[in-house]
Design a protein around this motif. Structure first.
Motif, PDB file in Angstrom:
ATOM      1  N   TRP A 129      40.263  45.322  31.271  1.00  0.00           N
ATOM      2  CA  TRP A 129      39.216  44.891  31.927  1.00  0.00           C
ATOM      3  C   TRP A 129      39.136  43.263  32.259  1.00  0.00           C
ATOM      4  CZ3 TRP A 129      35.414  46.559  35.080  1.00  0.00           C
ATOM      5  CH2 TRP A 129      34.328  45.917  35.509  1.00  0.00           C
ATOM      6  N   ALA A 130      39.512  42.667  31.114  1.00  0.00           N
ATOM      7  CA  ALA A 130      39.353  41.340  30.855  1.00  0.00           C
ATOM      8  C   ALA A 130      40.532  40.555  31.631  1.00  0.00           C
ATOM      9  CB  ALA A 130      39.348  40.666  29.395  1.00  0.00           C
ATOM     10  N   ALA A 184      40.028  35.445  34.420  1.00  0.00           N
ATOM     11  CA  ALA A 184      39.654  36.239  33.280  1.00  0.00           C
ATOM     12  C   ALA A 184      38.669  35.928  32.451  1.00  0.00           C
ATOM     13  CB  ALA A 184      41.126  36.285  32.586  1.00  0.00           C
ATOM     14  N   ASP A 185      38.337  37.135  31.955  1.00  0.00           N
ATOM     15  CA  ASP A 185      36.938  36.860  30.915  1.00  0.00           C
ATOM     16  C   ASP A 185      37.786  36.503  29.605  1.00  0.00           C
ATOM     17  OD1 ASP A 185      34.744  37.203  29.346  1.00  0.00           O
ATOM     18  OD2 ASP A 185      34.158  39.053  30.504  1.00  0.00           O
ATOM     19  N   TYR A 244      41.487  40.666  34.853  1.00  0.00           N
ATOM     20  CA  TYR A 244      41.070  40.540  36.026  1.00  0.00           C
ATOM     21  C   TYR A 244      42.413  40.789  36.930  1.00  0.00           C
ATOM     22  CZ  TYR A 244      38.736  38.868  40.173  1.00  0.00           C
ATOM     23  OH  TYR A 244      38.083  38.851  41.685  1.00  0.00           O
ATOM     24  N   ASN A 245      42.629  41.970  36.775  1.00  0.00           N
ATOM     25  CA  ASN A 245      43.939  42.628  37.435  1.00  0.00           C
ATOM     26  C   ASN A 245      43.709  43.978  38.035  1.00  0.00           C
ATOM     27  OD1 ASN A 245      46.765  43.657  38.122  1.00  0.00           O
ATOM     28  ND2 ASN A 245      47.357  41.723  37.224  1.00  0.00           N
ATOM     29  N   THR A 255      37.924  42.405  42.069  1.00  0.00           N
ATOM     30  CA  THR A 255      38.701  43.126  41.086  1.00  0.00           C
ATOM     31  C   THR A 255      37.857  44.148  40.233  1.00  0.00           C
ATOM     32  OG1 THR A 255      40.757  41.630  40.911  1.00  0.00           O
ATOM     33  CG2 THR A 255      40.284  43.513  39.226  1.00  0.00           C
ATOM     34  N   TRP A 256      36.885  43.363  39.942  1.00  0.00           N
ATOM     35  CA  TRP A 256      35.851  43.983  38.972  1.00  0.00           C
ATOM     36  C   TRP A 256      34.815  44.857  39.766  1.00  0.00           C
ATOM     37  CZ3 TRP A 256      35.281  39.108  35.516  1.00  0.00           C
ATOM     38  CH2 TRP A 256      36.209  39.133  34.680  1.00  0.00           C
ATOM     39  N   PRO A 276      46.168  36.339  39.189  1.00  0.00           N
ATOM     40  CA  PRO A 276      46.817  37.627  38.863  1.00  0.00           C
ATOM     41  C   PRO A 276      48.011  37.923  39.526  1.00  0.00           C
ATOM     42  CG  PRO A 276      44.592  37.619  40.180  1.00  0.00           C
ATOM     43  CD  PRO A 276      45.036  36.317  39.921  1.00  0.00           C
ATOM     44  N   PHE A 303      40.918  49.254  26.455  1.00  0.00           N
ATOM     45  CA  PHE A 303      39.925  48.835  27.946  1.00  0.00           C
ATOM     46  C   PHE A 303      39.767  47.596  27.914  1.00  0.00           C
ATOM     47  CE2 PHE A 303      36.373  49.340  30.374  1.00  0.00           C
ATOM     48  CZ  PHE A 303      36.749  49.969  31.516  1.00  0.00           C
ATOM     49  N   ILE A 340      43.305  47.278  35.238  1.00  0.00           N
ATOM     50  CA  ILE A 340      42.122  47.994  35.193  1.00  0.00           C
ATOM     51  C   ILE A 340      42.404  49.437  35.409  1.00  0.00           C
ATOM     52  CG2 ILE A 340      40.016  48.635  36.608  1.00  0.00           C
ATOM     53  CD1 ILE A 340      39.335  45.768  36.322  1.00  0.00           C
TER      54      ILE A 340
END
Lengths: 194, 372, 123
Positions: B149-150, B92-93, B152-153, C57-58, C46, B145, B157
């Motif tokens: 986004w953060a 994750a971010d 990581y799934n 994912t991104w 995840p 959001f 998202i």
């Protein structure tokens, strides 16, 4: 953690087969832990503080269930959560799909080896503290499929079980009794064990 | 700057501490703590109320084991969730993952700063009150959001994208539905709007209330617009990787939003604190409770809509209706200022009914996607 | 006027402080041991219904979302002009009606164009 970049479905199938084989060979014996969180000296001399009482009251009053049901015993759980038996009385009507939010996983019904890695992974991703109820004959020993090549003979091969509920399938009343037992078990936990 | 603060010009003269020496700071303290504690208290009560009410609607009992009548159910939930393990996914971010709940929660509470609980009794009587509420309310979408986004799934998202698209779409009808009220009241300050309502604006603006209520249901992601939490499609929505108190903050944000939008509906359309016999704040709380119960009623009645239906509903049904409502109201106010209230209300209602009937002809029933 | 906004600014700080404390309480409780912590590698991956995630994912997403954002920006301008007009309508009188109606008419052309082009469909 590494990201898988399998491109073909053959790669994915092979990876899954290896996972199942690995899990099968590593779980030939039941997980020995119905009361593993009680360490030896505490088993003899359980002392609970006020903090424990408050924590355990909160935890037992809001057991949120993970929706990871594998087979037909689920319908008894659905019956339990609807009007006649009404699991909401115990604050348990909140069904969360994400294991990060859930406290309890009710393993309803037969588990095949194909599904076993997924269930194990869901359990491992749940946030502490977490509990497991094995529901139905298949959940306890594999039931009538116990000799089958494809069925896990009892959930306790892969997960530490807290409460067993026999029956094929168990009636909602039996499930309620099992949940009562689990609530009593939650009350005995002390935060000192982590 | 210092003389600006000690003058305390911002505080209404109705309040007893307006001419005290440190009136400004006392005002900030009283309303700051008051708003937060009232909001959290009502969240605890309203979660219990909703679970009991949904139980009643489904012929069940609802939570009744924790405390008398199950009143302590939400307290038990809070204790449990506070002591749950805190999980931050390794991919994750991290920074955004941590600040997302804060970004989502802050604007919701801020919206209450301009809502009066009695004549002049509000944190800051901004003369752009409604505009402030609109501007602030869209920040929550940003927090949502960021969370999606953060994490990581992939599911989170998708859910966050849907949420943002939905919030953005329903923002237009929500904003435009309040223009009719502003035209009649001639002010953007919520305090003035409440004072103008000798007749509650729901009588004058039934179409406006209709749009506002539906759009706010979509803004708070309640049924029938709770697509971001569609368990069958998206597991658990944007907060799928959140556990413990960070998840609880999102849960809290959703309920706070429901309460805040009930408060706005009560303030703008139902006459706010005005009412006979009882003290003003009791009237306000009563009206908030009624609107909230109505939301719960809708939740336990209607099924969930499909995403294309939700979007089509906002852009093709609510938006033209909102503009039509502005047309009619402005013509009445500008050309015939002496129009009696009942005529204005009746015209508005007639237009609403005619519009719904006309639009329902365009929609094809059955399994096909709605195409207008 | 300014002092009213200073109240709002201070209130933002109070609420943000409150929210931050809310999120940080479990970290303090973890030190005492009340909040359990059992890290494992699988737990921090995840969650995708028990399966491992495949691929990044991104990634970039559909342009569909972009259309809605564009439409919002276009129509939000209406609001910026409508609110001041709505507040002052009683003083401006009927002459302002024609101005604002023609303004909405121009926007309506864009709206109908977007509808015809299918920008309002969710596909």
């Amino acid at each position: 953690m590494e990201i898988r970049t399998d491109s073909t479905s053959l790669d994915i199938d092979r990876h899954e087969g290896n996972l199942i084989k690995e899990l099968r060979s590593s779980s030939t014996k039941p997980v020995t832990e119905p009361s593993g969180w009680l360490s030896e000296d505490l088993k003899r001399n359980i002392f609970l503080t006020t903090v424990d009482n408050v924590l355990n009251w909160g935890r037992k009053s809001s057991l949120w269930t993970e929706t990871a049901f594998t087979a037909c015993c689920t319908f008894e759980f659905i019956s339990l959560s609807s009007s006649r038996f009404d699991i909401a009385r115990f604050g348990m009507e909140v069904l969360r799909s994400s294991p990060r939010h859930a406290d309890l996983i009710i393993t309803a019904g037969t588990l095949t080896w194909k599904m076993a890695p997924q269930i194990k992974r869901v359990y491992e991703q749940m946030a502490e503290p977490k509990w497991v109820i094995a529901m139905g004959a298949c959940g306890i020993t594999g039931g009538i499929f116990a000799d089958s090549y494809s069925v896990v003979p009892g959930y306790n091969r892969i997960l530490p079980i807290d409460v067993y509920i026999p029956g094929c399938p168990p009636r909602p009343e039996a499930l309620l009794a099992g949940i009562e037992l689990l609530r009593k078990k939650v009350e005995k936990r002390s935060f000192l064990q982590g | 700057m210092p003389e600006l603060i000690t003058v305390g010009a911002a505080i209404s003269p109705n309040l007893p501490w307006s001419d005290w020496q440190f009136g400004f700071w006392i005002h900030l303290l009283i309303f700051g703590i008051g708003i937060i504690s009232l909001l959290l208290g009502s969240v605890i009560i309203f979660i219990w109320l909703e679970r009991r009410l949904v139980g009643r609607f489904q012929r069940r009992l609802g939570p009744n084991r924790a405390g008398p009548l199950g009143l302590l159910q939400s307290v038990a939930d809070v204790i449990k969730i506070l002591t749950k393990e805190d999980i931050v996914p390794s991919r994750a971010d991290k920074l955004i993952f941590w600040i997302a709940p804060i970004v989502a929660f802050t604007p919701v509470v801020l919206m209450l700063a301009v809502v009066p609980v009695a004549d002049g009794a509000l944190l800051a009587d901004l003369n752009i009150g409604i505009l402030f509420v609109i501007a602030i309310s869209s920040i929550t979408a940003l927090g949502v959001f960021m969370a999606g986004w953060a994490s990581y799934n992939k599911y989170s998202i998708l859910s966050a994208m849907r949420t943002v698209a939905q919030l953005v779409s329903y923002e237009m009808p929500l904003i435009l539905s309040m223009v009719g009220v502003v035209i009649i009241a001639g002010s953007l300050s919520l305090n003035d709007i409440v004072k103008t309502q000798t007749v509650p604006f729901i009588v004058l603006q039934p179409a406006g209330f209709f749009i506002f209520f539906i759009a706010s249901l979509a803004e708070i992601n309640r049924t029938p617009f709770d697509l971001l939490e569609a368990d069958s499609e998206l597991v658990a929505g944007y907060n799928i990787e959140y556990s413990g108190m960070k998840f609880a903050t999102f849960y809290l944000t959703e309920y706070c939003e429901a309460i805040v939008l009930s408060t706005l509906a009560a303030t703008i359309f139902l006459g706010g604190w005005q009412g006979p016999w009882l003290p003003p704040i009791v009237w306000l709380l009563l009206k908030i409770g009624i609107v909230f119960c109505f939301i719960v009623w809708i939740r336990s009645t209607l099924p969930r809509l499909r995403i294309d239906q939700v979007m089509g509903f906002a852009w093709k049904f609510l938006l033209p209706l909102a503009i039509l409502n502005i047309f009619v109201t402005s013509i009445f106010v500008a050309l015939w200022p002496e129009t009696p209230a009942w005529l204005m209300g009746l015209t508005n209602l007639a237009i609403l009914v005619a519009y719904i009937l006309f639009w329902s002809k365009l929609f094809k029933p059955g399994g096909k996607a709605v195409a207008v | 006027m300014l002092s009213e906004f200073s109240l709002i600014a201070l209130f933002i700080l109070i609420v943000m402080g409150f929210a931050t404390t809310l999120v940080l309480i479990p970290q303090a409780l973890k030190k005492i041991g009340i909040v359990p912590s059992k890290p494992s590698e699988v737990k921090y991956e995840p969650y995708e219904c028990g399966l491992e995630t495949i691929g990044e994912t991104w990634v970039q997403f559909k342009i569909r979302y972009y259309f809605y954002a564009l439409l919002l920006i276009t129509l939000d301008i209406t609001v910026i002009f409508l609110y001041p007009w709505a507040v002052e309508l009683k003083n401006l009188g009927s002459s302002s009606l024609g101005v604002i109606f023609s303004f909405i008419g121009i926007l309506a052309v864009g709206y109908i164009y977007a509808w015809r082009k299918g920008a309002l469909e969710w596909k």
